[in-house]
Design a protein around this motif. Structure first.
Motif, PDB file in Angstrom:
ATOM      1  N   TYR A 296       0.828  -1.195   0.000  1.00 45.78           N
ATOM      2  CA  TYR A 296       0.000   0.000   0.000  1.00 45.78           C
ATOM      3  C   TYR A 296       0.873   1.259   0.000  1.00 45.78           C
ATOM      4  O   TYR A 296       2.006   1.232   0.489  1.00 45.78           O
ATOM      5  CB  TYR A 296      -0.889   0.052   1.259  1.00 45.78           C
ATOM      6  CG  TYR A 296      -1.558  -1.252   1.605  1.00 45.78           C
ATOM      7  CD1 TYR A 296      -2.707  -1.662   0.943  1.00 45.78           C
ATOM      8  CD2 TYR A 296      -1.039  -2.074   2.616  1.00 45.78           C
ATOM      9  CE1 TYR A 296      -3.332  -2.864   1.280  1.00 45.78           C
ATOM     10  CE2 TYR A 296      -1.658  -3.267   2.947  1.00 45.78           C
ATOM     11  CZ  TYR A 296      -2.799  -3.661   2.277  1.00 45.78           C
ATOM     12  OH  TYR A 296      -3.404  -4.848   2.598  1.00 45.78           O
ATOM     13  N   PRO A 297       0.341   2.388  -0.489  1.00 42.50           N
ATOM     14  CA  PRO A 297       1.025   3.662  -0.288  1.00 42.50           C
ATOM     15  C   PRO A 297       0.981   4.023   1.200  1.00 42.50           C
ATOM     16  O   PRO A 297      -0.092   4.032   1.802  1.00 42.50           O
ATOM     17  CB  PRO A 297       0.205   4.650  -1.120  1.00 42.50           C
ATOM     18  CG  PRO A 297      -0.609   3.816  -2.053  1.00 42.50           C
ATOM     19  CD  PRO A 297      -0.862   2.530  -1.339  1.00 42.50           C
ATOM     20  N   VAL A 298       2.129   4.280   1.785  1.00 42.78           N
ATOM     21  CA  VAL A 298       2.220   4.576   3.222  1.00 42.78           C
ATOM     22  C   VAL A 298       2.744   5.992   3.419  1.00 42.78           C
ATOM     23  O   VAL A 298       3.783   6.366   2.860  1.00 42.78           O
ATOM     24  CB  VAL A 298       3.152   3.574   3.947  1.00 42.78           C
ATOM     25  CG1 VAL A 298       3.287   3.943   5.427  1.00 42.78           C
ATOM     26  CG2 VAL A 298       2.629   2.149   3.807  1.00 42.78           C
ATOM     27  N   TYR A 299       2.041   6.782   4.237  1.00 43.55           N
ATOM     28  CA  TYR A 299       2.445   8.154   4.559  1.00 43.55           C
ATOM     29  C   TYR A 299       2.667   8.241   6.060  1.00 43.55           C
ATOM     30  O   TYR A 299       1.758   7.994   6.849  1.00 43.55           O
ATOM     31  CB  TYR A 299       1.377   9.141   4.087  1.00 43.55           C
ATOM     32  CG  TYR A 299       1.149   9.037   2.592  1.00 43.55           C
ATOM     33  CD1 TYR A 299       2.010   9.669   1.698  1.00 43.55           C
ATOM     34  CD2 TYR A 299       0.108   8.266   2.080  1.00 43.55           C
ATOM     35  CE1 TYR A 299       1.831   9.543   0.323  1.00 43.55           C
ATOM     36  CE2 TYR A 299      -0.079   8.138   0.716  1.00 43.55           C
ATOM     37  CZ  TYR A 299       0.785   8.778  -0.156  1.00 43.55           C
ATOM     38  OH  TYR A 299       0.610   8.642  -1.511  1.00 43.55           O
ATOM     39  N   TYR A 300       3.884   8.585   6.437  1.00 42.35           N
ATOM     40  CA  TYR A 300       4.361   8.432   7.823  1.00 42.35           C
ATOM     41  C   TYR A 300       4.695   9.799   8.408  1.00 42.35           C
ATOM     42  O   TYR A 300       5.612  10.483   7.956  1.00 42.35           O
ATOM     43  CB  TYR A 300       5.599   7.538   7.776  1.00 42.35           C
ATOM     44  CG  TYR A 300       6.205   7.086   9.094  1.00 42.35           C
ATOM     45  CD1 TYR A 300       6.041   7.779  10.282  1.00 42.35           C
ATOM     46  CD2 TYR A 300       6.992   5.937   9.142  1.00 42.35           C
ATOM     47  CE1 TYR A 300       6.613   7.347  11.459  1.00 42.35           C
ATOM     48  CE2 TYR A 300       7.585   5.494  10.312  1.00 42.35           C
ATOM     49  CZ  TYR A 300       7.390   6.208  11.466  1.00 42.35           C
ATOM     50  OH  TYR A 300       7.972   5.775  12.630  1.00 42.35           O
ATOM     51  N   GLY A 301       3.937  10.190   9.433  1.00 43.09           N
ATOM     52  CA  GLY A 301       4.242  11.392  10.201  1.00 43.09           C
ATOM     53  C   GLY A 301       4.866  11.012  11.532  1.00 43.09           C
ATOM     54  O   GLY A 301       4.507   9.988  12.124  1.00 43.09           O
ATOM     55  N   ASN A 302       5.789  11.814  12.013  1.00 40.61           N
ATOM     56  CA  ASN A 302       6.505  11.495  13.246  1.00 40.61           C
ATOM     57  C   ASN A 302       5.655  11.709  14.499  1.00 40.61           C
ATOM     58  O   ASN A 302       4.802  12.600  14.554  1.00 40.61           O
ATOM     59  CB  ASN A 302       7.768  12.351  13.378  1.00 40.61           C
ATOM     60  CG  ASN A 302       8.885  11.879  12.480  1.00 40.61           C
ATOM     61  OD1 ASN A 302       8.880  10.750  12.001  1.00 40.61           O
ATOM     62  ND2 ASN A 302       9.867  12.732  12.250  1.00 40.61           N
ATOM     63  N   GLY A 303       5.947  10.889  15.517  1.00 41.81           N
ATOM     64  CA  GLY A 303       5.423  11.122  16.849  1.00 41.81           C
ATOM     65  C   GLY A 303       6.537  11.671  17.733  1.00 41.81           C
ATOM     66  O   GLY A 303       7.638  11.953  17.266  1.00 41.81           O
ATOM     67  N   ASN A 304       6.278  11.782  19.015  1.00 40.86           N
ATOM     68  CA  ASN A 304       7.304  12.329  19.900  1.00 40.86           C
ATOM     69  C   ASN A 304       8.498  11.392  20.044  1.00 40.86           C
ATOM     70  O   ASN A 304       9.629  11.838  20.285  1.00 40.86           O
ATOM     71  CB  ASN A 304       6.718  12.663  21.271  1.00 40.86           C
ATOM     72  CG  ASN A 304       5.965  11.525  21.907  1.00 40.86           C
ATOM     73  OD1 ASN A 304       4.995  11.032  21.348  1.00 40.86           O
ATOM     74  ND2 ASN A 304       6.393  11.091  23.086  1.00 40.86           N
ATOM     75  N   HIS A 305       8.305  10.081  19.863  1.00 40.04           N
ATOM     76  CA  HIS A 305       9.433   9.158  19.992  1.00 40.04           C
ATOM     77  C   HIS A 305      10.358   9.244  18.782  1.00 40.04           C
ATOM     78  O   HIS A 305      11.590   9.250  18.925  1.00 40.04           O
ATOM     79  CB  HIS A 305       8.929   7.731  20.211  1.00 40.04           C
ATOM     80  CG  HIS A 305       8.509   7.479  21.618  1.00 40.04           C
ATOM     81  ND1 HIS A 305       9.282   6.807  22.533  1.00 40.04           N
ATOM     82  CD2 HIS A 305       7.381   7.841  22.284  1.00 40.04           C
ATOM     83  CE1 HIS A 305       8.658   6.763  23.695  1.00 40.04           C
ATOM     84  NE2 HIS A 305       7.495   7.381  23.563  1.00 40.04           N
ATOM     85  N   GLU A 306       9.804   9.338  17.560  1.00 41.29           N
ATOM     86  CA  GLU A 306      10.665   9.537  16.387  1.00 41.29           C
ATOM     87  C   GLU A 306      11.370  10.889  16.464  1.00 41.29           C
ATOM     88  O   GLU A 306      12.557  11.014  16.135  1.00 41.29           O
ATOM     89  CB  GLU A 306       9.832   9.475  15.098  1.00 41.29           C
ATOM     90  CG  GLU A 306       9.330   8.095  14.731  1.00 41.29           C
ATOM     91  CD  GLU A 306       7.941   7.818  15.255  1.00 41.29           C
ATOM     92  OE1 GLU A 306       7.354   6.806  14.871  1.00 41.29           O
ATOM     93  OE2 GLU A 306       7.440   8.626  16.074  1.00 41.29           O
TER      94      GLU A 306
END
Length: 250
Positions: free
Chosen positions: A106-116
């Motif tokens: 699938y196309p995956v779009y990844y936004g950061n959280g506080n841990h990243e």
């Protein structure tokens, strides 16, 4: 004395009950469906949102979770951060393995959280973990969104990923956020299209909406860490009691 013993016994039973509930809830997942409509959208699409897995595996190699996602047959996968836990020396294999399996289909779009974000902010504190995780993600066919966006012409929608500054994750106190901050981070929201914002911390939902987000997807609150019937989530990671955006649709 007997009355005090009775109160302590009730408190101990209540504590044991909540620990059992937390253990059960921490080892299962439930699929929730929500519908979003906007006249700007060119066509229908199905999106799966994942957030705050923190290296969790549901079944060997996350097979139970992957099977549930495959059953939904999504058009896109959105990741709202904290797929791993920023702890020095801790393996992030489950997170990378899951993302690899998803990105292959699938196309995956990844936004950061506080841990990243913490890994990126303090690389020396985590040894080689930051570099190794970034290298692992760079090999995958997914789209990282760190204060940037991608436009999907087939939907007439833009997906933004907000890299929230650490001041917006501080415990107890809520730091004020302005539209200027969001404009400086990501630029102004686009017009005549749907603006979908991946923003890990939902506490600033009103500010995101004022910036121009039509739909915000978040995580961070873990459902309120512990939930009570009718009352919902009890406490947020910022140690705020009964957080407003504990989970669900707002």
């Amino acid at each position: 004395m007997m009355q005090l013993e009775g109160i302590l016994a009730v408190a101990a039973i209540a504590a044991l009950f909540f620990i059992i509930v937390m253990l059960i809830d921490g080892n299962r997942f439930v699929v929730r469906e929500y519908y979003f409509m906007a006249p700007q959208l060119k066509k229908n699409a199905k999106v799966v949102l994942l957030s705050d897995l923190h290296n969790k595996e549901y079944g060997k190699n996350n097979r139970a979770l992957l099977n549930a996602i495959e059953k939904e047959a999504p058009d896109y996968i959105l990741v709202a951060g904290d797929m791993l836990t920023s702890s020095k020396g801790k393996s992030f294999r489950p997170a990378v393995q899951l993302l690899e399996a998803l990105a292959s289909k699938y196309p995956v779009y990844y936004g950061n959280g506080n841990h990243e974000y913490r890994l990126l902010l303090y690389p020396k504190q985590y040894g080689t973990m930051t570099e190794e995780y970034e290298q692992a993600l760079a090999k995958l066919p997914l789209q990282r969104l760190q204060n940037e966006h991608v436009y999907l012409p087939e939907l007439n929608a833009a997906i933004y990923g907000l890299n929230l500054d650490r001041v917006y994750y501080k415990r107890l106190n809520k730091n004020k956020m302005t539209t200027d901050y969001l404009n400086e981070a990501m630029g102004p929201a686009g017009k005549d299209r749907v603006n979908l914002l991946i923003a890990h911390n939902p506490e600033y939902f009103k500010e995101y909406a004022a910036w121009g987000a039509d739909l915000v997807v978040s995580g961070h609150v873990h459902g309120g860490i512990m939930r009570l019937p009718w009352l919902g989530g009890v406490i947020s990671p910022k140690l705020r009691l009964f957080p407003e955006y504990d989970g669900g649709l707002f």
